[in-house]
Design an enzyme around this catalytic site. Structure first.
Site, PDB file in Angstrom:
ATOM      1  N   ASN B 125       0.853  -1.187   0.000  1.00 49.25           N
ATOM      2  CA  ASN B 125       0.000   0.000   0.000  1.00 49.25           C
ATOM      3  C   ASN B 125       0.886   1.233   0.000  1.00 49.25           C
ATOM      4  O   ASN B 125       1.743   1.374   0.875  1.00 49.25           O
ATOM      5  CB  ASN B 125      -0.876  -0.035   1.258  1.00 49.25           C
ATOM      6  CG  ASN B 125      -1.816   1.139   1.359  1.00 49.25           C
ATOM      7  OD1 ASN B 125      -1.396   2.278   1.522  1.00 49.25           O
ATOM      8  ND2 ASN B 125      -3.101   0.875   1.274  1.00 49.25           N
ATOM      9  N   THR B 128       2.099   7.131   1.825  1.00 49.46           N
ATOM     10  CA  THR B 128       3.016   8.141   2.365  1.00 49.46           C
ATOM     11  C   THR B 128       3.959   8.682   1.280  1.00 49.46           C
ATOM     12  O   THR B 128       4.467   7.923   0.464  1.00 49.46           O
ATOM     13  CB  THR B 128       3.867   7.521   3.500  1.00 49.46           C
ATOM     14  OG1 THR B 128       2.980   6.904   4.443  1.00 49.46           O
ATOM     15  CG2 THR B 128       4.708   8.572   4.207  1.00 49.46           C
ATOM     16  N   SER B 134       2.874  12.739   7.445  1.00 48.94           N
ATOM     17  CA  SER B 134       1.578  12.571   8.117  1.00 48.94           C
ATOM     18  C   SER B 134       0.457  13.376   7.464  1.00 48.94           C
ATOM     19  O   SER B 134      -0.721  13.074   7.654  1.00 48.94           O
ATOM     20  CB  SER B 134       1.678  13.046   9.567  1.00 48.94           C
ATOM     21  OG  SER B 134       2.729  12.411  10.225  1.00 48.94           O
ATOM     22  N   PHE B 158       8.279   4.535   2.111  1.00 46.71           N
ATOM     23  CA  PHE B 158       7.913   3.650   3.228  1.00 46.71           C
ATOM     24  C   PHE B 158       6.783   2.676   2.883  1.00 46.71           C
ATOM     25  O   PHE B 158       5.901   2.436   3.718  1.00 46.71           O
ATOM     26  CB  PHE B 158       7.476   4.474   4.457  1.00 46.71           C
ATOM     27  CG  PHE B 158       8.500   5.433   4.981  1.00 46.71           C
ATOM     28  CD1 PHE B 158       9.828   5.063   5.111  1.00 46.71           C
ATOM     29  CD2 PHE B 158       8.139   6.725   5.364  1.00 46.71           C
ATOM     30  CE1 PHE B 158      10.775   5.955   5.609  1.00 46.71           C
ATOM     31  CE2 PHE B 158       9.071   7.618   5.862  1.00 46.71           C
ATOM     32  CZ  PHE B 158      10.395   7.243   5.988  1.00 46.71           C
ATOM     33  N   THR B 160       5.525  -0.695   2.816  1.00 48.27           N
ATOM     34  CA  THR B 160       5.826  -2.050   3.323  1.00 48.27           C
ATOM     35  C   THR B 160       5.552  -3.071   2.225  1.00 48.27           C
ATOM     36  O   THR B 160       4.537  -2.959   1.522  1.00 48.27           O
ATOM     37  CB  THR B 160       4.954  -2.340   4.559  1.00 48.27           C
ATOM     38  OG1 THR B 160       5.358  -1.457   5.597  1.00 48.27           O
ATOM     39  CG2 THR B 160       5.098  -3.786   5.049  1.00 48.27           C
ATOM     40  N   GLU B 244      -7.006  -1.231   9.547  1.00 47.52           N
ATOM     41  CA  GLU B 244      -5.598  -1.419   9.933  1.00 47.52           C
ATOM     42  C   GLU B 244      -5.389  -1.036  11.402  1.00 47.52           C
ATOM     43  O   GLU B 244      -4.805  -1.799  12.171  1.00 47.52           O
ATOM     44  CB  GLU B 244      -4.668  -0.606   9.030  1.00 47.52           C
ATOM     45  CG  GLU B 244      -3.216  -0.806   9.461  1.00 47.52           C
ATOM     46  CD  GLU B 244      -2.185  -0.313   8.453  1.00 47.52           C
ATOM     47  OE1 GLU B 244      -1.497  -1.156   7.870  1.00 47.52           O
ATOM     48  OE2 GLU B 244      -2.056   0.911   8.280  1.00 47.52           O
ATOM     49  N   ARG B 270      15.172 -16.717  38.439  1.00 49.62           N
ATOM     50  CA  ARG B 270      16.359 -15.893  38.680  1.00 49.62           C
ATOM     51  C   ARG B 270      16.447 -15.591  40.177  1.00 49.62           C
ATOM     52  O   ARG B 270      15.575 -14.890  40.719  1.00 49.62           O
ATOM     53  CB  ARG B 270      16.242 -14.591  37.866  1.00 49.62           C
ATOM     54  CG  ARG B 270      17.326 -13.569  38.132  1.00 49.62           C
ATOM     55  CD  ARG B 270      18.657 -13.989  37.581  1.00 49.62           C
ATOM     56  NE  ARG B 270      19.640 -12.924  37.679  1.00 49.62           N
ATOM     57  CZ  ARG B 270      20.950 -13.143  37.644  1.00 49.62           C
ATOM     58  NH1 ARG B 270      21.440 -14.363  37.527  1.00 49.62           N
ATOM     59  NH2 ARG B 270      21.786 -12.139  37.713  1.00 49.62           N
TER      60      ARG B 270
HETATM   61  C1  LIG Z   1       7.687   0.182   9.738  1.00 51.65           C
HETATM   62  C2  LIG Z   1       6.894   1.172   8.955  1.00 51.65           C
HETATM   63  C3  LIG Z   1       6.036   0.729   7.968  1.00 51.65           C
HETATM   64  C4  LIG Z   1       5.321   1.646   7.192  1.00 51.65           C
HETATM   65  N1  LIG Z   1       4.523   1.165   6.172  1.00 51.65           N
HETATM   66  C5  LIG Z   1       3.879   2.046   5.363  1.00 51.65           C
HETATM   67  C6  LIG Z   1       3.122   1.574   4.248  1.00 51.65           C
HETATM   68  O1  LIG Z   1       3.011   0.361   4.004  1.00 51.65           O
HETATM   69  N2  LIG Z   1       2.548   2.485   3.436  1.00 51.65           N
HETATM   70  C7  LIG Z   1       2.635   3.819   3.656  1.00 51.65           C
HETATM   71  O2  LIG Z   1       2.057   4.579   2.890  1.00 51.65           O
HETATM   72  N3  LIG Z   1       3.332   4.303   4.724  1.00 51.65           N
HETATM   73  C8  LIG Z   1       3.961   3.446   5.564  1.00 51.65           C
HETATM   74  N4  LIG Z   1       4.706   3.910   6.637  1.00 51.65           N
HETATM   75  C9  LIG Z   1       4.855   5.340   6.814  1.00 51.65           C
HETATM   76  C10 LIG Z   1       4.106   5.894   8.002  1.00 51.65           C
HETATM   77  O3  LIG Z   1       2.729   5.842   7.802  1.00 51.65           O
HETATM   78  C11 LIG Z   1       4.641   7.320   8.193  1.00 51.65           C
HETATM   79  O4  LIG Z   1       5.953   7.190   8.669  1.00 51.65           O
HETATM   80  C12 LIG Z   1       3.837   8.137   9.110  1.00 51.65           C
HETATM   81  O5  LIG Z   1       2.606   8.414   8.521  1.00 51.65           O
HETATM   82  C13 LIG Z   1       4.530   9.451   9.504  1.00 51.65           C
HETATM   83  O6  LIG Z   1       5.069  10.138   8.430  1.00 51.65           O
HETATM   84  P1  LIG Z   1       6.567  10.661   8.513  1.00 51.65           P
HETATM   85  O7  LIG Z   1       7.402   9.511   8.905  1.00 51.65           O
HETATM   86  O8  LIG Z   1       6.905  11.353   7.251  1.00 51.65           O
HETATM   87  O9  LIG Z   1       6.603  11.703   9.728  1.00 51.65           O
HETATM   88  P2  LIG Z   1       6.221  13.258   9.736  1.00 51.65           P
HETATM   89  O10 LIG Z   1       4.838  13.430   9.220  1.00 51.65           O
HETATM   90  O11 LIG Z   1       7.297  14.032   9.074  1.00 51.65           O
HETATM   91  O12 LIG Z   1       6.212  13.547  11.286  1.00 51.65           O
HETATM   92  C14 LIG Z   1       7.377  13.900  12.045  1.00 51.65           C
HETATM   93  C15 LIG Z   1       6.957  14.129  13.489  1.00 51.65           C
HETATM   94  O13 LIG Z   1       5.997  15.208  13.559  1.00 51.65           O
HETATM   95  C16 LIG Z   1       4.788  14.750  14.157  1.00 51.65           C
HETATM   96  N5  LIG Z   1       3.645  15.364  13.477  1.00 51.65           N
HETATM   97  C17 LIG Z   1       3.421  15.440  12.144  1.00 51.65           C
HETATM   98  N6  LIG Z   1       2.249  16.081  11.897  1.00 51.65           N
HETATM   99  C18 LIG Z   1       1.739  16.409  13.101  1.00 51.65           C
HETATM  100  C19 LIG Z   1       0.559  17.100  13.518  1.00 51.65           C
HETATM  101  N7  LIG Z   1      -0.334  17.565  12.638  1.00 51.65           N
HETATM  102  N8  LIG Z   1       0.346  17.242  14.850  1.00 51.65           N
HETATM  103  C20 LIG Z   1       1.235  16.757  15.761  1.00 51.65           C
HETATM  104  N9  LIG Z   1       2.384  16.124  15.430  1.00 51.65           N
HETATM  105  C21 LIG Z   1       2.624  15.953  14.116  1.00 51.65           C
HETATM  106  C22 LIG Z   1       4.773  13.229  13.940  1.00 51.65           C
HETATM  107  O14 LIG Z   1       3.960  12.576  14.899  1.00 51.65           O
HETATM  108  C23 LIG Z   1       6.251  12.902  14.097  1.00 51.65           C
HETATM  109  O15 LIG Z   1       6.567  12.818  15.458  1.00 51.65           O
HETATM  110  C24 LIG Z   1       5.435   3.032   7.441  1.00 51.65           C
HETATM  111  C25 LIG Z   1       6.279   3.474   8.470  1.00 51.65           C
HETATM  112  C26 LIG Z   1       6.998   2.570   9.209  1.00 51.65           C
HETATM  113  C27 LIG Z   1       7.903   3.055  10.302  1.00 51.65           C
END
Ligand SMILES: Cc1cc2nc3c(=O)[nH]c(=O)nc-3n(C[C@H](O)[C@H](O)[C@H](O)COP(=O)(O)OP(=O)(O)OC[C@H]3O[C@@H](n4cnc5c(N)ncnc54)[C@H](O)[C@@H]3O)c2cc1C
Lengths: 79, 380
Positions: B125, B128, B134, B158, B160, B244, B270
């Site tokens: 899927n 991102t 986010s 990202f 998966t 999910e 232990r």
């Molecule tokens: C193991 C793993 C598997 C994944 N699998 C998939 C997948 O299959 N498909 C897919 O599409 N994505 C996937 N992802 C991506 C995942 O959904 C994103 O990492 C996630 O949505 C956050 O995006 P980002 O990492 O760019 O963080 P960012 O959005 O850049 O966020 C950085 C920080 O800011 C905070 N933040 C951001 N916006 C806000 C807000 N509005 N209010 C408060 N805090 C905020 C976040 O919580 C975080 O702490 C996967 C991630 C991981 C780690």
């Protein structure tokens, strides 16, 4: 039903101030955002004791109070 | 109100735990070290039926519901230690199979579901994007309609399973100015001209689950490969995320149960001086806290699963379930390591790997902060 939905929208998304027309587009105007959409959906399911399959929904049958009411009525008829 | 699983669910959970212990645990440490996905493990899961739990029998699945899924995956997490593989199966089912099942045309269901259930095909899927993270609905991947196809351009990150996937669920803007309401969802084959899959990205945990970028350069997608209607992608994404967020942590409940069992045992055996460490109140309280987190997490899991089995919208409840279980799971992994002392820090005991795997849960399916945003926006 229309007035009940209208009241919910005004109370929830406008904090009770202002009004909404039955044929007013709810999303493009910015009144209801993506989370608001799911909030409205949850309200409708709880209020009318319905389960709405999201695959039946689209932006064209859930856009105005009139559309929403038509959709609920047809669900209630087929219940 | 009845909180118990029925006999069939108890049997399914038990046989899932036995299956996972027997078939999925070979060489996990080595594969974790090498970031290696096990295709044999994947096929074994398919033979057992995991990929098809929620899929109707007409497409080769088991035709079971969300509560059955939760029970089976809880068993898998209890018996299995390849958390990356289990995560890959969850992603395949919850964010690839579910959107096809709920929103795909009959032709797409007939063509793809049997192969996705049998293990022959792997799904990914791709939502991102590097620049929007986010803030999903400001994504820039676009799909422009031309005659009987769409032209897809953009890139995702990202995703998966992407390195091993045969098919991708891709969200793209068909009308950028409408944000959430201008998003559409497509089923895209790996062989599509212009589609490139990046290299597996090395991760801290869940290392046996592959993940990478996917790029689309003027990819021609048949118009018949749209899921649902044009502009309904945001609604479908919401629907998929509820499944999910509601169910992806089920296997982690099994892991928490297994960890608790091994911590209780360790606390007895232990001995320091003449007494078991379990006699120290500080250790006993950790075990009590782990148990409370496990039980409350389980309640939330089955409440969410029940709501989805009733086909109810559960935006708030599933976000709360994901948030609560992931944070509890991480906390239990940390406590387990503390109970084991320095042994817990050693690779041999598997606890450090479990913590590394658990930490991913505060990011995938939306970060913990985003879950809190969802919950608050549903009530504020
Ligand atoms: C193991 C793993 C598997 C994944 N699998 C998939 C997948 O299959 N498909 C897919 O599409 N994505 C996937 N992802 C991506 C995942 O959904 C994103 O990492 C996630 O949505 C956050 O995006 P980002 O990492 O760019 O963080 P960012 O959005 O850049 O966020 C950085 C920080 O800011 C905070 N933040 C951001 N916006 C806000 C807000 N509005 N209010 C408060 N805090 C905020 C976040 O919580 C975080 O702490 C996967 C991630 C991981 C780690």
């Amino acid at each position: 039903m229309k007035d009940e939905i209208k009241k919910y929208i005004v109370d929830t998304f406008m904090y009770g101030e202002g009004s909404v027309e039955y044929d007013q587009e709810l999303y493009e105007s910015g009144l209801i955002n993506s989370m608001g959409f799911f909030r409205l959906l949850t309200f409708i399911e709880e209020t009318y004791d319905l389960s709405i399959d999201m695959s039946e929904l689209s932006v064209d049958n859930f856009t105005t109070v009139n559309d929403i009411t038509t959709m609920i009525n047809s669900k209630l008829e087929n219940k | 109100m009845d909180f118990s699983l029925n006999e069939n669910q108890i049997d399914l959970k038990k046989s899932a735990a036995e299956f996972a212990e027997k078939k999925l645990n070979d060489d996990v440490e080595e594969r974790d070290r090498k970031s290696e996905f096990s295709r044999d493990g994947w096929n074994a899961c398919a033979d057992f039926g995991l990929q098809g739990i929620l899929v109707p029998e007409q497409f080769g699945g088991m035709g079971l519901n969300a509560i059955d899924y939760a029970a089976i995956m809880e068993g898998i997490g209890y018996g299995g230690t390849d958390n990356g593989l289990i995560f890959s199966v969850n992603a395949h089912v919850l964010v690839c199979i579910i959107p096809i099942l709920h929103h795909g045309s009959d032709a797409l269901k007939e063509k793809y579901l049997p192969a996705l259930v049998s293990g022959k095909m792997i799904g990914a899927n791709a939502m991102t994007e590097a620049d929007s993270g986010s803030d999903m609905f400001s994504n820039s991947t676009s799909a422009e309609k031309k005659n009987d196809y769409y032209v897809l351009n953009g890139s995702k990150t990202f995703a998966t399973n992407a390195p091993v996937a045969d098919t991708f669920i891709v969200y793209a803007a068909t009308n950028k100015s409408k944000g959430f309401f201008g998003l559409s969802c497509f089923l895209v084959d790996r062989e599509t001209e212009g589609l490139t899959v990046g290299n597996n990205m090395e991760k801290m945990g869940l290392r046996t689950s592959p993940i990478s970028d996917v790029a689309f350069n003027n990819c021609k997608i048949p118009a018949t490969h749209i899921l649902g209607k044009e502009g309904s992608g945001g609604i479908m994404f919401g629907d998929t995320m509820e499944w999910e967020r509601g169910l992806i942590m089920a296997s982690c409940i099994g892991i928490m149960e297994r960890q608790l069992y091994s911590c209780r045992k360790y606390a007895h055996v232990r001995k320091l001086g003449n007494q078991s460490i379990g006699k120290f109140q500080a250790i006993a309280h950790k075990i009590a806290d782990m148990k409370v987190r496990l039980e409350t997490s389980r309640l939330m899991l089955y409440k969410a699963a029940w709501l989805k089995s009733q086909k109810k919208t559960a935006t708030l409840e599933t976000a709360a379930t994901k948030l609560y279980i992931s944070e509890s799971y991480i906390q239990n992994c940390r406590e387990a390591m503390k109970i084991y002392g320095a042994y817990g820090y050693m690779v041999e005991y598997g606890l450090e790997r479990e913590l590394r795997d658990a930490l991913a849960s505060q990011y995938y399916s939306g970060t913990s902060e985003i879950q809190k945003n969802i919950i608050s926006s549903m009530i504020l």
